[in-house]
Design an enzyme around this catalytic site. Structure first.
Site, PDB file in Angstrom:
ATOM      1  N   GLU A 120       0.823  -1.211   0.000  1.00 41.41           N
ATOM      2  CA  GLU A 120       0.000   0.000   0.000  1.00 41.41           C
ATOM      3  C   GLU A 120       0.859   1.264   0.000  1.00 41.41           C
ATOM      4  O   GLU A 120       0.465   2.292  -0.560  1.00 41.41           O
ATOM      5  CB  GLU A 120      -0.972  -0.038   1.174  1.00 41.41           C
ATOM      6  CG  GLU A 120      -2.042  -1.107   0.967  1.00 41.41           C
ATOM      7  CD  GLU A 120      -2.916  -1.361   2.178  1.00 41.41           C
ATOM      8  OE1 GLU A 120      -4.145  -1.404   2.030  1.00 41.41           O
ATOM      9  OE2 GLU A 120      -2.359  -1.529   3.290  1.00 41.41           O
ATOM     10  N   GLU A 140      -3.664  -9.822   3.741  1.00 41.07           N
ATOM     11  CA  GLU A 140      -4.431  -9.510   4.949  1.00 41.07           C
ATOM     12  C   GLU A 140      -5.552 -10.495   5.243  1.00 41.07           C
ATOM     13  O   GLU A 140      -5.820 -10.826   6.408  1.00 41.07           O
ATOM     14  CB  GLU A 140      -5.010  -8.085   4.856  1.00 41.07           C
ATOM     15  CG  GLU A 140      -4.032  -6.978   5.181  1.00 41.07           C
ATOM     16  CD  GLU A 140      -3.197  -6.559   3.988  1.00 41.07           C
ATOM     17  OE1 GLU A 140      -2.536  -5.521   4.080  1.00 41.07           O
ATOM     18  OE2 GLU A 140      -3.200  -7.273   2.956  1.00 41.07           O
TER      19      GLU A 140
END
Length: 266
Positions: A120, A140
């Site tokens: 990210e 995740e």
């Protein structure tokens, strides 16, 4: 520089984030190799401060983000998370970058892997240079979490739908070669060469006018949220500042005189 302790003295902890000026480039290095450059609050604070410094210094044109020890970043420090620590900085978001990055161009230089929040961070940059054995992923879901610091928002805009879904739903990584084929990586390098490739890319950016680059970045970033009508209005506003700048006249004059322009950022 930190070193080994001698004479019974405790070793001085290494700074979690390093910055280095290389001409008009600010190199920002995540410096927790023992934790695979996982992001804790200190790293987030350091990144935010570095981006503030980049935007505030007229002598700096480009920021390059990289990681120490042959790895970009494993993402959020889960041990710190379990202690109740969140590496989020006010309006800048996770790692001091994902919600609001820099006004000036940013390049990610990726060695090893960029997973989770590390990916990210990469997605918060404008250009990407990567070692050809690097990997990118958002694992995740395998840990009961989601890539909520921009991964699920930005990936569908930069990758085909099914590729973005594959990353999100399986947690399997994307190789640098495939990422380059899909347009997510601008430059591939041999292992250990990502930073040099990023600096070469930064040099190409620096050859262009700073106001033009900043306006172009603002327009490209804004188009995802603007209606078409609003986009034309906003572009006109940003373009007007560029067209009336001294640099615009310098660019035209240098072209006519067949020489390299000398940018002033004004």
């Amino acid at each position: 520089m930190t070193g080994a302790a001698t004479g019974g003295e405790a070793a001085t902890p290494a700074a979690p984030l390093l910055t280095e000026r290389r001409g008009q480039v600010l190199v920002v290095t995540l410096n927790r190799p023992e934790a695979r450059n996982a992001v804790d609050l200190r790293v987030a604070e350091g990144v935010a401060a570095a981006l503030d410094a980049l935007d505030a210094d007229p002598d700096l044109r480009v920021g390059v983000l990289t990681g120490a020890g042959g790895t970009f970043s494993a993402g959020m420090d889960l041990k710190a998370f379990l202690r109740g620590e969140l590496p989020v900085i006010e309006d800048r978001g996770f790692a001091g970058i994902t919600n609001r990055a820099a006004r000036k161009p940013l390049i990610a230089a990726v060695e090893g892997f960029a997973y989770g929040g590390g990916f990210e961070i990469v997605l918060s940059c404008d250009l990407v240079a990567a070692a050809d054995d690097a990997r990118f992923g958002i694992p995740e879901a395998r840990r009961g979490l989601i890539a909520g610091a921009g991964g699920l928002i930005r990936l569908p805009k930069r990758l085909p739908y099914h590729v973005a879904m594959e990353l999100a739903l399986t947690g399997e990584p994307l190789t640098a070669g495939r990422a380059a084929d899909l347009g997510l990586v601008n430059r591939l390098a041999r292992p250990g060469g990502a930073l040099d490739a990023a600096l070469a890319l930064a040099d190409q950016v620096i050859r262009c006018a700073p106001l033009a680059c900043e306006a172009s970045k603002a327009i490209i970033n804004g188009t995802g949220d603007w209606t078409e009508e609003e986009a034309w209005v906003r572009q006109s506003e940003l373009a007007a500042k560029v067209l009336t700048s001294a640099d615009a006249r310098e660019g035209a004059r240098a072209f006519a005189e067949r020489r390299d322009p000398v940018w002033r950022g004004a």
